[in-house]
Design a protein around this motif. Structure first.
Motif, short mmCIF file in Angstrom:
data_model
loop_
_atom_site.label_atom_id
_atom_site.label_comp_id
_atom_site.label_asym_id
_atom_site.label_seq_id
_atom_site.Cartn_x
_atom_site.Cartn_y
_atom_site.Cartn_z
N SER A 41 0.84 -1.20 0.00
CA SER A 41 0.00 0.00 0.00
C SER A 41 0.87 1.24 0.00
CB SER A 41 -0.91 0.03 1.23
OG SER A 41 -1.86 -1.01 1.18
N ILE A 42 0.47 2.24 -0.78
CA ILE A 42 1.13 3.53 -0.80
C ILE A 42 0.29 4.50 0.03
CG2 ILE A 42 2.08 5.37 -2.23
CD1 ILE A 42 2.04 3.44 -4.59
N GLY A 44 0.12 8.34 2.46
CA GLY A 44 0.68 9.67 2.60
C GLY A 44 -0.41 10.72 2.47
N LYS A 50 1.36 10.11 -4.60
CA LYS A 50 0.94 8.71 -4.64
C LYS A 50 0.33 8.34 -5.99
CE LYS A 50 -1.88 9.17 -1.15
NZ LYS A 50 -1.73 10.65 -1.00
N SER A 51 -0.68 9.10 -6.41
CA SER A 51 -1.36 8.80 -7.67
C SER A 51 -0.45 9.06 -8.87
CB SER A 51 -2.65 9.62 -7.80
OG SER A 51 -3.61 9.19 -6.85
N ASP A 179 -5.78 2.43 -7.54
CA ASP A 179 -5.60 3.78 -7.01
C ASP A 179 -6.84 4.17 -6.22
OD1 ASP A 179 -4.86 6.33 -6.46
OD2 ASP A 179 -4.51 6.96 -8.52
N GLU A 180 -6.70 4.18 -4.91
CA GLU A 180 -7.79 4.49 -3.98
C GLU A 180 -9.03 3.63 -4.25
OE1 GLU A 180 -8.58 8.61 -3.20
OE2 GLU A 180 -6.54 9.21 -3.70
N VAL A 210 -3.02 2.45 -3.71
CA VAL A 210 -2.99 3.69 -2.94
C VAL A 210 -4.14 3.63 -1.94
CG1 VAL A 210 -3.33 6.18 -3.03
CG2 VAL A 210 -1.97 5.05 -4.79
N HIS A 212 -5.95 5.75 1.56
CA HIS A 212 -6.00 6.81 2.57
C HIS A 212 -6.40 6.26 3.93
CE1 HIS A 212 -5.13 10.43 0.34
NE2 HIS A 212 -5.92 10.03 -0.64
N MET A 227 4.90 8.20 1.62
CA MET A 227 5.41 9.32 0.83
C MET A 227 4.90 10.64 1.42
SD MET A 227 4.88 8.00 -3.10
CE MET A 227 5.68 9.49 -3.74
N GLN A 232 9.92 9.66 -1.00
CA GLN A 232 9.75 8.42 -0.25
C GLN A 232 10.29 8.61 1.17
OE1 GLN A 232 11.23 4.99 -2.32
NE2 GLN A 232 11.49 3.78 -0.47
#
Length: 274
Positions: A41-42, A44, A50-51, A179-180, A210, A212, A227, A232
């Motif tokens: 998972s990304i 931040g 991120k995107s 992405d989300e 990604v 949240h 991030m 990073q």
């Protein structure tokens, strides 16, 4: 085995020159790798990059550095069967029925109508939208549309009917990029999605997403990439990333961490805001 390798990837602001100060970079020298069946998972704050990083990995944006998918070039016909991407927003204004939207994912395959019908049904089941099968996509709510799109990207990676729909063929691992993906989903369907992700990863699909929702990401991910300001901070296991120091670097000084007991007796970190 590294399925996805990202080495020193930078994305510049349109019209500006990349420089060593990183002042005008949307993403600055990010590096990590993803193994077979791993979930990463990304995380931040808004504007962290991120995107943008996801778009670079997906081939939507130019970048500097190296991004490698198990050595399959972008033009390889196998790529569409091994790599499935859900962008942050998926616009579809044609009055397709839900099952027809999911059926679009089978275009790269030549598995036949019978197999495809079974796989589409399974994808609908995974996202709890079987009852929407004959509804027009354009008539759905935001959350329902998101679940249809998730069913579509899952179905794109399926190989066969039965219990091992995602099993790797021809030696090419599979990658799912999201992405989300929890956007517009209620609490119950967020967990249905994450359980589906866990299920496909158990069959060897590598997942990069990604998120949240730090707590949800930490619960289901093998690795997390943090991030902030295009850079990073850390790429490591959730128990290392979800620390007070890292979270305060990302979100400010009012973040705190509380340890709670999980169902399997593991201690899980819980991120709390101010």
């Amino acid at each position: 085995m590294s399925v996805l390798s990202v080495e020193n990837v930078s994305v510049r602001h349109p019209g500006r020159i990349l420089n060593r100060s990183n002042a005008h970079n949307l993403v600055s020298e990010v590096s990590f790798s993803l193994g077979v069946g791993e979930i990463a998972s990304i995380i931040g704050p808004n504007g962290a990059g991120k995107s943008t990083l996801i778009k670079a990995i997906s081939g939507e944006l130019d970048y500097q550095g190296n991004i490698t998918f198990y050595n399959i070039p972008e033009s390889h016909p196998q790529r569409a069967k091994q790599l499935s991407i859900l962008p942050q927003s998926s616009n579809l204004s044609f009055p397709f029925r839900v099952n027809e939207v999911v059926e679009l994912s089978r275009i790269p395959h030549k598995t036949g109508k019978t197999v495809d019908t079974n796989l589409i049904q399974h994808a609908l089941d995974m996202m709890d939208i079987t009852y929407l099968s004959d509804r027009l996509y354009t008539d759905l709510s935001g959350g329902e549309k998101q679940r249809v799109q998730l069913a579509r990207v899952f179905c794109q990676l399926m190989e066969r009917a039965g219990k091992s729909q995602f099993s790797v063929k021809n030696g090419y691992p599979k990658v799912l990029i999201l992405d989300e993906p929890n956007t517009s989903l209620d609490l119950a369907h967020q967990h249905i999605l994450m359980q589906a992700i866990k299920k496909v990863s158990a069959q060897g699909v590598s997942v990069l997403m990604v998120s949240h929702d730090i707590n949800l990401a930490a619960r289901y991910s093998d690795k997390m990439l943090a991030m902030v300001c295009s850079e990073q901070v850390i790429f490591d296991k959730p128990e290392i990333v979800v620390s007070e120091d890292v979270m305060r670097t990302l979100f400010g000084p009012h973040v705190s961490i509380v340890n709670v007991q999980g169902n399997n007796t593991d201690t899980l970190p819980l991120v709390l805001g101010a």
